[in-house]
Design a protein around this motif. Structure first.
Motif, PDB file in Angstrom:
ATOM      1  N   GLU B 227       0.814  -1.215   0.000  1.00  0.00           N
ATOM      2  CA  GLU B 227       0.000   0.000   0.000  1.00  0.00           C
ATOM      3  C   GLU B 227       0.851   1.270   0.000  1.00  0.00           C
ATOM      4  O   GLU B 227       0.545   2.251  -0.676  1.00  0.00           O
ATOM      5  CB  GLU B 227      -0.884  -0.040   1.247  1.00  0.00           C
ATOM      6  N   HIS B 228       1.941   1.236   0.776  1.00  0.00           N
ATOM      7  CA  HIS B 228       2.779   2.446   0.911  1.00  0.00           C
ATOM      8  C   HIS B 228       4.060   2.341   0.084  1.00  0.00           C
ATOM      9  O   HIS B 228       4.965   3.170   0.234  1.00  0.00           O
ATOM     10  CB  HIS B 228       3.110   2.686   2.386  1.00  0.00           C
ATOM     11  N   GLN B 229       4.109   1.374  -0.773  1.00  0.00           N
ATOM     12  CA  GLN B 229       5.241   1.165  -1.680  1.00  0.00           C
ATOM     13  C   GLN B 229       6.586   1.185  -0.952  1.00  0.00           C
ATOM     14  O   GLN B 229       7.488   1.943  -1.265  1.00  0.00           O
ATOM     15  CB  GLN B 229       5.214   2.221  -2.794  1.00  0.00           C
ATOM     16  N   GLN B 230       6.654   0.381   0.088  1.00  0.00           N
ATOM     17  CA  GLN B 230       7.899   0.267   0.854  1.00  0.00           C
ATOM     18  C   GLN B 230       8.352  -1.196   0.823  1.00  0.00           C
ATOM     19  O   GLN B 230       7.518  -2.102   0.644  1.00  0.00           O
ATOM     20  CB  GLN B 230       7.667   0.692   2.311  1.00  0.00           C
ATOM     21  N   ASP B 231       9.662  -1.403   1.015  1.00  0.00           N
ATOM     22  CA  ASP B 231      10.109  -2.790   0.994  1.00  0.00           C
ATOM     23  C   ASP B 231      10.477  -3.305   2.389  1.00  0.00           C
ATOM     24  O   ASP B 231      10.951  -4.420   2.544  1.00  0.00           O
ATOM     25  CB  ASP B 231      11.293  -2.977   0.031  1.00  0.00           C
ATOM     26  N   GLY B 232      10.262  -2.484   3.388  1.00  0.00           N
ATOM     27  CA  GLY B 232      10.554  -2.941   4.765  1.00  0.00           C
ATOM     28  C   GLY B 232       9.789  -2.106   5.773  1.00  0.00           C
ATOM     29  O   GLY B 232       9.334  -0.996   5.475  1.00  0.00           O
ATOM     30  N   LEU B 233       9.702  -2.644   6.993  1.00  0.00           N
ATOM     31  CA  LEU B 233       8.941  -1.956   8.047  1.00  0.00           C
ATOM     32  C   LEU B 233       9.588  -0.634   8.448  1.00  0.00           C
ATOM     33  O   LEU B 233       8.906   0.341   8.759  1.00  0.00           O
ATOM     34  CB  LEU B 233       8.819  -2.904   9.248  1.00  0.00           C
TER      35      LEU B 233
END
Lengths: 427, 247
Positions: B227-233
């Protein structure tokens, strides 16, 4: 019950692994009891057995001065060290400053002559009108009385100085009276008073009998042990604040309490367990200190502790004192935010309560303003109850008026602790 | 899914006219979840966890654990969960065995159950050899294992974990995370908070990000990252909460 027993077991385990806490709770009060009882006993013996060393400088060669010296010696509280009359008073002062003796008495030159002339003057005045002719011939006006001087070192406590003053006054009075009696007798009979009659006139004919008051049948003889053991036992009981107060703070700070509050057991059980554990500790303290008073004190030359005849009353009072001490320590632990606060406040508060409660200074010598504050100190009521048992051989009924305020203070401490737990969301 | 925890319209303000620590918060954690709650310092994570465990009394909103309102303060609710605080919340003067005997009794276990669980957990946590040594002599990692073992003695349905691996070495962290996964596989719901975001990625299946007392994102971790186009927390955390200091 299983939870309570597990909690008490945990509290005892922690307690017995706190070596410093154990030293503070057991060794320190025992040491205090031994040291203070020894010191008070030595003071008693210094006055009554060992005698106070006194330098006496007799600058008067007359027989009355010699008799004054003898009277002082006979009084029984002085150990006289006579120095040659040629020595000046400066030398005496030096000897006191170097603490050869703490007191010096100087009998001035002309003392004998002054006593004799005063005796003649008093006799003549007393027999005025009875022995008119002789009196007119022999009337002598006495000169100004040279003072008998006492030098004392400033370290000498006021109570000592007062007893020295009183003894000297008695001796002076005795000598003066003796010569007045002699002179009166001689004036009337024109011969010396017979020794036996002189003795009868000037010595006290009424014996003094000391009777310690007691409510029971077996009066206790007050001594340093009977006074000190109850006092320091109470002090020891309240000193559990160091161990118990800081244990509660430690549990608050390390999060144990937080974990306990998330478990399906009422937190009040933790407080109850601490009370049970530490009341047991206070009972143990009392037993240890009483045992030392009974068995160790005679071995080290102190008077043995005599237990009251009402042992159940003693057990009851000891329990209530312990309960009150535990309640106080729990309050300190709940409200303190750090161990330093708990230890510092707890220790100082106990010393202050001991002072105003009459443990350090007898309550009857306190100023009137303190006598009201004194009533707020739980240690005062503990001490009064213990003194009733140990010194007056009182029973439970006799000390009820001490136990009731103590119970009221104990219940108040429990309420304050409960309120503190609520306020801090601990229950 | 049946809810393990259900929070509705929860607000909380500390005494002394401070700003609201929790603002009208709604949250549902399902049974069997490995649920992570993350946020910057002062975001309200600890407050929320304390409310859920009954440590902070709340008056606005509703918090239910297994259908039971926490505010009712019933003892029964406290037997549903275990709590692993961030601090070493036990008695350092006592041995692990003695600590477990005591906390086991408080958790409502009998003598036999305590004995059995103590032996079992000391073995699982590799503490059997030091079972009788006082805990103050232990390393940080050993203390963390004792902290965890005490919390799971009564086999709770839910386990609240506040920074359960803070200050431990990689080996201990790995062992703890593996143990938590094992517990979860047996049905224990995990509610976890930490600043160890890599560890969280490994452990949690659902997460909520909280900031200024509000939930600003919640979902399964893969969905949120997508959803937020991130690859990690960590990237997701910074993109939603910013880079400015919070304390």
């Amino acid at each position: 019950m299983f939870k309570l027993l597990a909690t008490i077991k945990k509290d005892f385990r922690i307690l017995f692994r706190d070596k410093m806490g154990l030293v503070l709770m057991f060794a320190m009060p025992i040491l205090l009891a031994v040291v203070i009882a020894s010191v008070q006993n030595s003071t008693f013996e210094l006055v009554n057995k060992n005698r106070i060393p006194v330098i006496i400088q007799n600058s008067d060669p007359g027989r009355v001065a010699a008799e004054l010296e003898a009277a002082l010696d006979k009084a029984g509280i002085f150990r006289l060290q006579e120095v040659a009359a040629v020595q000046n008073e400066e030398e005496l002062k030096n000897r006191i400053n170097t603490k050869d003796a703490l007191v010096a008495i100087v009998i001035p030159a002309g003392y004998s002559e002054n006593v004799l002339s005063k005796a003649k003057s008093v006799a003549s005045e007393a027999l005025d009108g009875v022995m008119q002719e002789e009196k007119e011939n022999e009337s002598v006006k006495p000169g100004a009385t040279p003072p008998v001087r006492i030098y004392y070192h400033p370290v000498l406590q006021q109570s000592f100085r007062k007893s020295i003053d009183a003894t000297l006054q008695t001796a002076l009075q005795f000598i003066q009276s003796k010569y007045i009696v002699k002179e009166v007798y001689f004036t009337i009979h024109e011969e010396d008073i017979p020794g036996s009659l002189e003795e009868q006139i000037i010595t006290n004919q009424t014996p003094i009998e000391e009777v310690p008051l007691s409510r029971g049948d077996s009066p206790q003889i007050p001594n340093a042990t009977q006074h000190n053991i109850p006092a320091w036992t109470i002090f020891a009981m309240f000193f559990i604040v160091i161990s118990l107060g800081s244990s509660i703070v430690r549990e608050k700070l390390n999060g144990s309490m937080v974990r306990l509050r998330t478990l399906p057991t009422h937190f009040g059980l933790a407080v109850l367990s601490k009370q049970v554990t530490y009341i047991a500790v206070t009972l143990l303290q009392a037993m240890v200190i009483f045992a030392i008073g009974i068995w160790l004190f005679p071995v080290i030359g102190l008077p043995a502790l005599n237990l009251p005849s009402h042992l159940w009353s003693l057990a009851g009072v000891t329990f209530i004192c312990g309960w009150c001490a535990a309640g106080f320590a729990i309050c300190v632990g709940i409200f303190a935010n750090t161990q330093e606060q708990a230890n510092g406040f707890g220790a100082v508060a106990v010393v202050i309560m001991a002072a105003i409660g009459g443990l350090l200074v007898p309550s009857f010598v306190m100023p009137p303003s303190f006598r009201v504050i004194m009533l707020l100190s739980p240690l005062h009521w503990c001490l009064e109850a213990f003194y009733g048992l140990f010194l007056e051989d009182a029973g439970a009924r006799d000390i009820l008026m001490n136990i009731i305020p103590l119970l009221v203070i104990t219940v108040l401490l429990q309420i304050i602790a409960f309120w503190g737990l609520k306020r801090k969301n601990l229950i | 899914m049946l809810p393990a925890i259900q929070i509705k319209n929860l607000s909380y303000t500390y005494r002394g006219n401070l700003p609201e620590a929790i603002k009208d918060l709604d949250l549902q954690i399902n049974r069997g979840d490995r649920f992570g709650i993350f946020g910057p310092n002062g975001a309200g994570k600890t407050t929320l966890m304390q409310i859920m465990t009954g440590l902070l009394p709340y008056s606005r909103g509703s918090v239910k654990l297994l259908e039971h309102e926490v505010a009712a303060g019933k003892k029964q609710i406290r037997s549903f969960f275990g709590f692993v605080p961030q601090d070493f919340s036990f008695y350092h003067e006592l041995s692990p065995k003695e600590n477990m005997e005591f906390f086991g009794a408080w958790a409502g276990l009998d003598q036999k159950q305590i004995q059995q669980k103590t032996d079992e957990l000391l073995d699982v946590m590799s503490l059997t050899e030091v079972r009788n040594k006082p805990v103050y002599k232990f390393s940080g990692g050993m203390k963390r294992r004792v902290n965890l073992a005490i919390a799971v003695m009564h086999e709770p349905a839910m386990l609240f974990l506040d920074e359960p691996t803070a200050g431990v070495d990689v080996q201990t962290r790995y062992a703890i995370v593996e143990y938590l996964k094992e517990l979860n596989s047996k049905g224990t719901t995990l509610i976890y908070t930490s600043h160890q975001l890599k560890e969280a990625e490994d452990l949690c299946n659902r997460v909520a990000l909280i900031d200024e007392g509000k939930i600003i994102a919640r979902n399964s971790l893969p969905e949120l990252l997508k959803e937020h186009q991130q690859d990690g927390l960590e990237g997701l955390f910074l993109s939603l909460t910013g880079r400015a200091y919070r304390d």
